[in-house]
Design an enzyme around this catalytic site. Structure first.
Site, PDB file in Angstrom:
ATOM      1  N   LEU A  93       2.097 -19.582  17.275  1.00 19.47           N
ATOM      2  CA  LEU A  93       2.270 -18.450  16.356  1.00 19.47           C
ATOM      3  C   LEU A  93       3.679 -17.876  16.440  1.00 19.47           C
ATOM      4  O   LEU A  93       3.925 -16.746  16.051  1.00 19.47           O
ATOM      5  CB  LEU A  93       1.225 -17.367  16.643  1.00 19.47           C
ATOM      6  CG  LEU A  93      -0.227 -17.831  16.553  1.00 19.47           C
ATOM      7  CD1 LEU A  93      -1.177 -16.694  16.890  1.00 19.47           C
ATOM      8  CD2 LEU A  93      -0.546 -18.374  15.158  1.00 19.47           C
ATOM      9  N   LEU A 145       3.582 -14.941  13.622  1.00 20.96           N
ATOM     10  CA  LEU A 145       2.619 -15.438  12.642  1.00 20.96           C
ATOM     11  C   LEU A 145       1.208 -14.894  12.876  1.00 20.96           C
ATOM     12  O   LEU A 145       0.245 -15.406  12.313  1.00 20.96           O
ATOM     13  CB  LEU A 145       2.585 -16.969  12.676  1.00 20.96           C
ATOM     14  CG  LEU A 145       3.870 -17.669  12.223  1.00 20.96           C
ATOM     15  CD1 LEU A 145       3.813 -19.160  12.568  1.00 20.96           C
ATOM     16  CD2 LEU A 145       4.091 -17.477  10.736  1.00 20.96           C
ATOM     17  N   TYR A 176       4.863 -21.124  36.477  1.00 16.90           N
ATOM     18  CA  TYR A 176       4.270 -19.948  35.848  1.00 16.90           C
ATOM     19  C   TYR A 176       3.931 -18.904  36.910  1.00 16.90           C
ATOM     20  O   TYR A 176       3.426 -19.229  37.984  1.00 16.90           O
ATOM     21  CB  TYR A 176       2.993 -20.318  35.092  1.00 16.90           C
ATOM     22  CG  TYR A 176       3.213 -21.130  33.835  1.00 16.90           C
ATOM     23  CD1 TYR A 176       4.493 -21.392  33.345  1.00 16.90           C
ATOM     24  CD2 TYR A 176       2.130 -21.648  33.125  1.00 16.90           C
ATOM     25  CE1 TYR A 176       4.692 -22.141  32.205  1.00 16.90           C
ATOM     26  CE2 TYR A 176       2.322 -22.399  31.975  1.00 16.90           C
ATOM     27  CZ  TYR A 176       3.604 -22.647  31.529  1.00 16.90           C
ATOM     28  OH  TYR A 176       3.780 -23.392  30.386  1.00 16.90           O
ATOM     29  N   SER A 219       3.598 -22.191  21.672  1.00 12.29           N
ATOM     30  CA  SER A 219       4.062 -21.113  20.797  1.00 12.29           C
ATOM     31  C   SER A 219       3.580 -21.340  19.361  1.00 12.29           C
ATOM     32  O   SER A 219       4.373 -21.308  18.415  1.00 12.29           O
ATOM     33  CB  SER A 219       5.598 -21.007  20.828  1.00 12.29           C
ATOM     34  OG  SER A 219       6.030 -19.790  20.234  1.00 12.29           O
ATOM     35  N   GLY A 237       5.585 -16.887  18.937  1.00  2.45           N
ATOM     36  CA  GLY A 237       5.715 -15.673  19.728  1.00  2.45           C
ATOM     37  C   GLY A 237       5.000 -14.471  19.149  1.00  2.45           C
ATOM     38  O   GLY A 237       5.314 -13.327  19.500  1.00  2.45           O
TER      39      GLY A 237
END
Length: 330
Positions: free
Chosen positions: A213, A218, A53, A211, A215
């Protein structure tokens, strides 16, 4: 905050997991520190990161941000169940990726240095390595465990049969093996229900959905577009998913309005209601977004609402509406 055991282990973790992928690339270090402090204030003790990351900003930039936050003291490290990952490339040399014993050793030492800690609570394989035998992987992991550098192990992006492979290999070595699987799982992506969730339940792994939602699709995106507050540009995979499922998303937002809840909170609450789910990973870009996410813990979706959600976003079932493994046969 609600807590639960991570899989079959004795480790207690919060039912919301703080994801740190935004730390560095999209969230400044100052704001990242504020989010982590706020997470502790709310009782969130489970933080997820990865050595890869923040790679756009340098080697392990996100882990470095977390490490400098730990170094501020105040019991920050002791209050945190720290999860990071190994697998993705961290350099251009042949052994800078994968799950070889060499890379596992080097990657762990590098993560410990960046995170400014002497141990990792949950060390996760970011992906399956099809070129490295399980005997080599578990041997390398057992050495780290014996040295006190890693306490527990988890997987990410594994298929159900990968989980079975890993656990049977660990069992042959009398090793605890995996206690968690981190998988993409949400109302719009329910493929994990076919094999991953049944395998995780069978072997005692807690499932940590990322994830949650889809991306942001939702999260009430249609309402935000109408209001002009949508954070994303509407391009790429996000736009494709919305275009394909626009009618369902529109009906979903209408349902959420009818029950008086924010779509983002309903999406998280649905995951929290699924058997075997430890807690979804939330990736707030601000402390205020983190505050809002806690509402999901207070929502109880009734049977009628759950049934409507199944109609809007049907579970994948090749043989009618039967759950796995009966979905494959009688």
């Amino acid at each position: 905050m609600e807590y639960t055991r991570l899989g079959r282990s004795g480790l207690s973790v919060s039912r919301l997991v703080l994801g740190t992928m935004n730390f560095g690339p999209r969230t400044s270090e100052e704001d990242s520190d504020a989010i982590m402090d706020r997470a502790h204030e709310h009782g969130i003790n489970f933080f997820d990161t990865a050595n890869s990351y923040g790679v756009q900003q340098g080697d392990g930039a996100t882990e470095q941000i977390i490490g400098r936050w730990f170094a501020q003291g105040g019991g920050r490290r002791d209050k945190t169940v720290l999860a990071t990952k190994v697998y993705l490339p961290m350099g251009d040399r042949p052994n800078d990726s994968g799950l070889s014993a060499l890379n596992i050793r080097r990657a762990c030492e590098a993560s410990l240095k960046r995170l400014q800690t002497d141990h990792i609570d949950l060390y996760q394989m970011h992906h399956i390595d099809r070129n490295t035998p399980w005997d080599e992987i578990w041997e390398a992991f057992s050495v780290l465990h014996q040295q006190g550098k890693v306490l527990y192990y988890g997987s990410s992006n594994f298929a159900g049969w990968h989980i079975a492979q890993a656990q049977e290999a660990a069992r042959s070595r009398h090793f605890l093996g995996l206690i968690s699987e981190q998988s993409i799982y949400n109302l719009m992506s329910r493929w994990a229900e076919l094999e991953v969730l049944p395998a995780a339940r069978h072997y005692g792994l807690g499932v940590i959905p990322y994830s949650p939602l889809h991306g942001g699709v939702l999260s009430g995106v249609l309402r935000k577009q109408r209001e002009g507050t949508a954070a994303r540009s509407g391009s790429g995979l996000w736009a494709a998913a919305l275009a394909e499922h626009r009618d369902s998303v529109e009906a979903y937002e209408k349902l959420c309005a009818e029950i008086g809840e924010d779509p983002a909170h309903v999406g998280l609450a649905w995951l929290l209601a699924q058997d075997g789910v430890t807690g979804p990973i939330i990736g707030p870009r601000t402390a205020e977004q983190l505050d809002g996410s806690l509402r999901a813990l207070q929502i109880t979706l009734d049977e009628a609402t759950l049934a409507t959600l199944d109609e809007l976003f049907p579970p994948p079932a090749p043989n009618g509406a039967k759950p796995a493994p009966e979905a494959y046969a009688w």
